[in-house]
Each structure stands twice: as C-alpha cells, then as structure tokens.
Design an enzyme around this catalytic site. Structure first.
Site, PDB file in Angstrom:
ATOM      1  N   SER A 179       1.012  -1.785   0.023  1.00 60.55           N
ATOM      2  CA  SER A 179       0.250  -0.217   0.105  1.00 60.55           C
ATOM      3  C   SER A 179       0.975   1.160  -0.260  1.00 60.55           C
ATOM      4  O   SER A 179       0.152   1.934   0.051  1.00 60.55           O
ATOM      5  CB  SER A 179      -0.840   0.402   1.186  1.00 60.55           C
TER       6      SER A 179
ATOM      7  N   LYS B 284       0.308   3.656  -2.550  1.00 61.32           N
ATOM      8  CA  LYS B 284      -1.024   4.695  -2.915  1.00 61.32           C
ATOM      9  C   LYS B 284      -0.551   5.685  -2.938  1.00 61.32           C
ATOM     10  O   LYS B 284      -0.994   7.209  -2.847  1.00 61.32           O
ATOM     11  CB  LYS B 284      -1.931   4.117  -1.464  1.00 61.32           C
TER      12      LYS B 284
ATOM     13  N   SER C 131      -6.014   3.306   4.389  1.00 63.24           N
ATOM     14  CA  SER C 131      -5.381   2.387   2.710  1.00 63.24           C
ATOM     15  C   SER C 131      -6.004   1.799   2.988  1.00 63.24           C
ATOM     16  O   SER C 131      -6.517   0.378   1.915  1.00 63.24           O
ATOM     17  CB  SER C 131      -4.752   1.410   3.966  1.00 63.24           C
TER      18      SER C 131
ATOM     19  N   LYS D 170       2.663   6.164   5.026  1.00 63.61           N
ATOM     20  CA  LYS D 170       1.811   5.437   4.397  1.00 63.61           C
ATOM     21  C   LYS D 170       2.457   4.199   4.434  1.00 63.61           C
ATOM     22  O   LYS D 170       3.919   4.172   4.764  1.00 63.61           O
ATOM     23  CB  LYS D 170       2.000   5.683   3.365  1.00 63.61           C
TER      24      LYS D 170
END
Length: 417
Positions: free
Chosen positions: A67, A70, A131, A253
C-alpha cells in the site's frame, strides 16, 4: 542546539581557503559514526528539502511495497486537482468489482455500496488514513476512466519522476489476484507493485514539496467515512502518529502484504527540518515502527543540520578584469543545508567554486552571477536525484565599477602584445 550549529557554521566558514578562480575548501570529520543495524530488507532516510541521502541500506533494489503504492496515486490525484482536471467534490460511483473488493474482510477498506456515489475528498481521506483499497481504485477511475488506463498513467508518471525500475500493476498495491476483472491485462495473479525505497523517497519528496497539504490528511489519526448517513470510523494505520517518543511524525503511508512484509514511508518535521524515511520488508507490524524510530533517533543523535545562508561569503578573490578592483568576493545564490556528522571538523565538506568564464570583466553589479558553487560531503551518499553535490549560483557580494575606457584599451593592447 542553536549555539552548537552556530559554532559549526563559524568553524566551516573560517576554515575555507581564499582562492582565485577555481578553489576548494574542506571541513573534516574525524568522528567515526556508530554502526546501525536495521532489521529490514531495505532502508533509506533523506532530507525532504534537498533530497540528501542521510542513511541507506540496499536502497536501489526493488521489492513489493504493497500500500505504499498509494502515495503515487495520491500524487497523480493532487496533480489533477491542481490542474483543474478534477475537484474534491467530484462524485464517482464504484463498479460491482470495486464494491466486492471493498467488502473483502482480508483487505483494508471502507465499505462501498453499489449505486452510491462518493466524493473524491472522501475517497482520498479513506485511502491515506485507512489504506482503503477499493476507494483507491475508484480514484483511479475518476481520473482515467478505467483501472487499465490509470495504471498506464501511473507508469508514465513514475517515468516522469525518473523512476525507471518500478513494476506497477495496481493503483493500490494489492496482489493482482484480488483485482477481479479489473486486473491489468496479461498480468500474473501473483504480481505486485515493486519499487525501491529510493523510488518511494522520490515520490514522497515530490508530494511534500509540491503538495504539502497532503500532510493535513496523513497526520489524522482517524476519520469518519460517511456513506449516506452510515458512519464508518477508520483509524490511521500509522501508529507513530500517537507515539510518545516526541519524533513528531505526521505521515506518510504503511504497506503490508505476504510478499512485501511490513513497509512504512514516514516523515517528521523536528526542529523545523523535515526528514523522509522508507523501510521495506520489516518482519512484523511493530518492527516497521520500531525500526523507523531507531533510524530517526540515530540521525538526531549523530548528525547536525548545517545551514548556510545567502549572506555568507564562501569565497574571496575571484579575479576581475578591467575593474577598479582586481577581485570580488562571492555569496551563495540561495540558502543551503546539509546534514553533517556531529563534531565535524576539517575535510568533511568540499566546496568548489567555478567562475562562469575564464575572464570576468567589470563592470559587475552586486548580486550578478559570477560562477557556480558545488558543495558536497566527504564519503557522502549523494542525493536521490542521482547527483553527488549541492549546486547553487555564486553571486557578486558587491559591485565593481569598470576602469576608464582609455586605460582599458591600454590594458587590452598590452595583454595582446
């Protein structure tokens, strides 16, 4: 701390050689830095302003990053918003596949409902804070129309950032098998996005420099996702936001998958100096945060932030022809900063001034560019853009008037003889 930095700057400036033309001055670090053994596949720490690499471990090798992907989607979205191609209030409706993905309890998500529409702002917050995987795909649809077209855009954007080694198959970093009929054409079901930690640092730096408003979202510990009055509270997957270690982390993140392990791109703004760190392949959830703290504490305990302001003359006696003075001192064209080992002394920094031409003729105005500076650190790790030094213009610290035209002609004549 400020007194220490002041002494460091004074030591730096007074140790420089006075030169004519091209010159070099050094500050030397006799201190050997302690070893840092981080339990992760690859690691990098960079200065968010300059891109200086402060620490690196296997930073160019690509790995699955889950993730953390992202962040590239967020960059493309913010770019589109700033260009006026889409707005925060643009509404988009999920496909049946995205609804199914949003309700897959194996994955991080906010639940989406078929036939409902959601604003880009809702989806953006869900993507960065919780997320949310299906929400990320929906953002891709809003920008490009389909997942396939959005993946193509991600690949093009990565190349525009000079990221050439990445493998990109999804907007969210999911393993391809989870994407159903929205899988990128001819992609193996086990394929995952792969980036190096250096790649992720480049994306993180671009986000923070170009769209600093992202931090207003990544610092949120939770959000309430409102779907027509049905509220889903989403907690941030970044556990350092609530850590008591005073590291002041406000992004960015996490990423987790079987292939990627536990990943984390973080940023902190401590004492006014922002650092980005990226860890890929930590062994578990706690480890990615513990290793990040270890890395940040290592930097703060072993490095000083050296600031060089534009009013400081780094070189003297650049030769001037046909002027009422034969040389001119210079100052840097913009403020510079470097992380340097604590207790830095002679030869840690190398400063080189190259005049813009072999002959600099008067008249010269104050502030006029007379050359270029290159500043680097001995045994340095370079910068994430591939350069090895900081570059800035060398400006005239004062004006130099030209000599009388007849005297100039006489000098030109004697030079030619």
């Amino acid at each position: 701390m400020l007194k220490k930095l002041k002494k460091l700057v004074i030591s730096f400036l007074t140790s420089l050689m006075v030169v004519t033309g091209i010159g070099q001055g050094f500050i030397n670090a006799d201190q050997t830095l302690p070893q840092l053994d981080l339990e992760a596949k690859s690691v990098i720490a960079v200065d968010a302003k300059t891109g200086q690499i402060i620490y690196a471990k296997d930073d160019k090798q690509t790995y699955p990053v889950a993730s953390m992907s992202k962040l590239l989607t967020a960059y493309i979205l913010l770019q589109a918003i700033h260009k006026g191609e889409i707005t925060w209030e643009t509404r988009v409706t999920p496909t049946a596949t995205e609804v199914d993905i949003s309700n897959n309890t194996e994955l991080t998500n906010v639940p989406l409902q078929e036939g409902h529409s959601y604003t880009i702002r809702q989806l953006y917050q869900a993507m960065l804070v919780g997320s949310a995987n299906a929400a990320t795909m929906l953002i891709g649809n809003a920008i490009s129309g389909t997942q396939t077209k959005f993946i193509d855009k991600m690949r093009e954007t990565a190349k525009s950032l000079e990221i050439t080694d990445a493998k990109i198959y999804s907007a969210n970093g999911l393993t391809a098998k989870y994407l159903g009929d929205e899988i990128y054409p001819n992609t193996d079901e086990n394929a995952e996005n792969e980036f190096s930690v250096r790649d992720m640092a480049i994306i993180s730096q671009k986000l923070i420099k170009e769209y600093p408003e992202i931090l207003e979202t990544t610092k949120l510990t939770k959000i309430d996702f409102n779907d027509n009055g049905e509220i889903t509270t989403v907690n941030n997957t970044n556990e350092l936001l609530q850590d008591d270690s005073n590291l002041e982390v406000d992004g960015l993140k996490t990423g987790t998958s079987d292939a990627a392990g536990y990943c984390f791109a973080s940023t902190t703004n401590k004492d006014g100096h922002r650092i980005i760190t990226v860890i890929a392949g930590a062994k578990d959830n706690d480890a990615r945060f513990d290793q990040t703290k270890n890395l940040l504490n290592y930097i703060y305990n072993n490095y000083d932030y050296l600031a060089i302001s534009t009013n400081q003359a780094l070189r003297q006696n650049v030769k001037v022809k046909y002027g009422k003075q034969s040389s001119i001192s210079t100052i840097i064209g913009n403020d510079l900063s470097l992380w340097v080992p604590k207790n830095t002394r002679a030869k840690a920094l190398q400063i080189k001034l190259t005049p813009k031409s072999s002959t600099i003729e008067a008249p010269i105005k104050q502030g006029e560019t007379v050359g270029d500076y290159q500043i680097t650190i001995a045994d340095n790790l370079g910068f994430i853009d591939g350069s090895t030094d900081l570059k800035t213009k060398a400006l005239a610290a004062n004006s130099v008037e030209g000599i009388n035209i007849f005297i100039k002609w006489w000098q030109m004549l004697t030079d030619a003889i």
